[in-house]
Design a protein around this motif. Structure first.
Motif, PDB file in Angstrom:
ATOM      1  N   UNK A   1       0.613  -1.131   0.125  1.00 20.94           N
ATOM      2  CA  UNK A   1      -0.458  -0.305  -0.012  1.00 20.94           C
ATOM      3  C   UNK A   1       1.169   1.473  -0.042  1.00 20.94           C
ATOM      4  N   UNK A   2       0.917   1.820  -0.745  1.00 24.12           N
ATOM      5  CA  UNK A   2       1.190   3.279  -1.173  1.00 24.12           C
ATOM      6  C   UNK A   2       0.826   4.212  -0.361  1.00 24.12           C
ATOM      7  N   UNK A   7      -3.510   7.541   3.198  1.00 26.49           N
ATOM      8  CA  UNK A   7      -4.598   8.900   3.447  1.00 26.49           C
ATOM      9  C   UNK A   7      -5.426   8.734   2.723  1.00 26.49           C
ATOM     10  N   UNK A   8      -6.141   7.679   1.583  1.00 30.77           N
ATOM     11  CA  UNK A   8      -7.050   8.171   1.555  1.00 30.77           C
ATOM     12  C   UNK A   8      -8.288   7.000   1.924  1.00 30.77           C
ATOM     13  N   UNK A   9      -7.680   5.822   2.258  1.00 24.96           N
ATOM     14  CA  UNK A   9      -8.358   4.673   3.216  1.00 24.96           C
ATOM     15  C   UNK A   9      -8.879   5.833   5.117  1.00 24.96           C
ATOM     16  N   UNK A  32     -17.204   0.083  10.495  1.00 25.45           N
ATOM     17  CA  UNK A  32     -16.538  -0.188   8.930  1.00 25.45           C
ATOM     18  C   UNK A  32     -15.625   1.226   8.475  1.00 25.45           C
ATOM     19  N   UNK A  33     -16.305   2.557   9.141  1.00 27.85           N
ATOM     20  CA  UNK A  33     -15.365   3.620   9.395  1.00 27.85           C
ATOM     21  C   UNK A  33     -14.104   3.782   9.782  1.00 27.85           C
ATOM     22  N   UNK A  34     -14.150   2.935  11.357  1.00 29.42           N
ATOM     23  CA  UNK A  34     -12.635   2.705  12.162  1.00 29.42           C
ATOM     24  C   UNK A  34     -11.910   1.854  11.686  1.00 29.42           C
ATOM     25  N   UNK A  40      -5.918   2.422   7.298  1.00 31.07           N
ATOM     26  CA  UNK A  40      -5.039   3.911   6.845  1.00 31.07           C
ATOM     27  C   UNK A  40      -3.756   4.349   7.459  1.00 31.07           C
ATOM     28  N   UNK A  41      -4.290   4.487   9.128  1.00 31.19           N
ATOM     29  CA  UNK A  41      -2.941   4.755   9.621  1.00 31.19           C
ATOM     30  C   UNK A  41      -2.338   3.467   9.809  1.00 31.19           C
ATOM     31  N   UNK A  42      -2.052   2.217   9.697  1.00 33.49           N
ATOM     32  CA  UNK A  42      -1.552   1.303   9.378  1.00 33.49           C
ATOM     33  C   UNK A  42      -0.640   1.769   9.038  1.00 33.49           C
TER      34      UNK A  42
END
Length: 82
Positions: A1-2, A7-9, A32-34, A40-42
């Motif tokens: 994952x780039x 960031x988009x996720x 689902x958002x969490x 995304x943070x990972x």
């Protein structure tokens, strides 16, 4: 994952968690958002851990005119950290 994908996720997860007030049967959009924000943070952390400590090797050749009688050319290599 780039980095851009992560960031988009993260942004999409924040939108689903905090901005939407929609009820979908069988799916909890806040959960689902969490999940998307965690992924995304990972992704950001892993991207920085893998690609953050990159180093670039630079080879510079110092040749002042022609080397006399087949003498070796002086080269130096340095490590550059971003």
């Amino acid at each position: 994952m780039r980095l851009g994908t992560a960031i988009v996720l993260l942004a999409l997860g924040a939108i689903l968690t905090f901005a939407l007030e929609v009820d979908v049967s069988g799916v909890d959009l806040q959960v689902v958002g969490w999940i998307l924000m965690i992924v995304g943070a990972l992704g950001i952390v892993l991207e920085m851990a893998v690609w953050g400590p990159r180093q670039r090797r630079v080879t510079r050749t110092d040749a002042h005119g022609d080397p006399a009688g087949g003498a070796p050319v002086r080269r130096s290599t340095t490590e550059e950290t971003y």
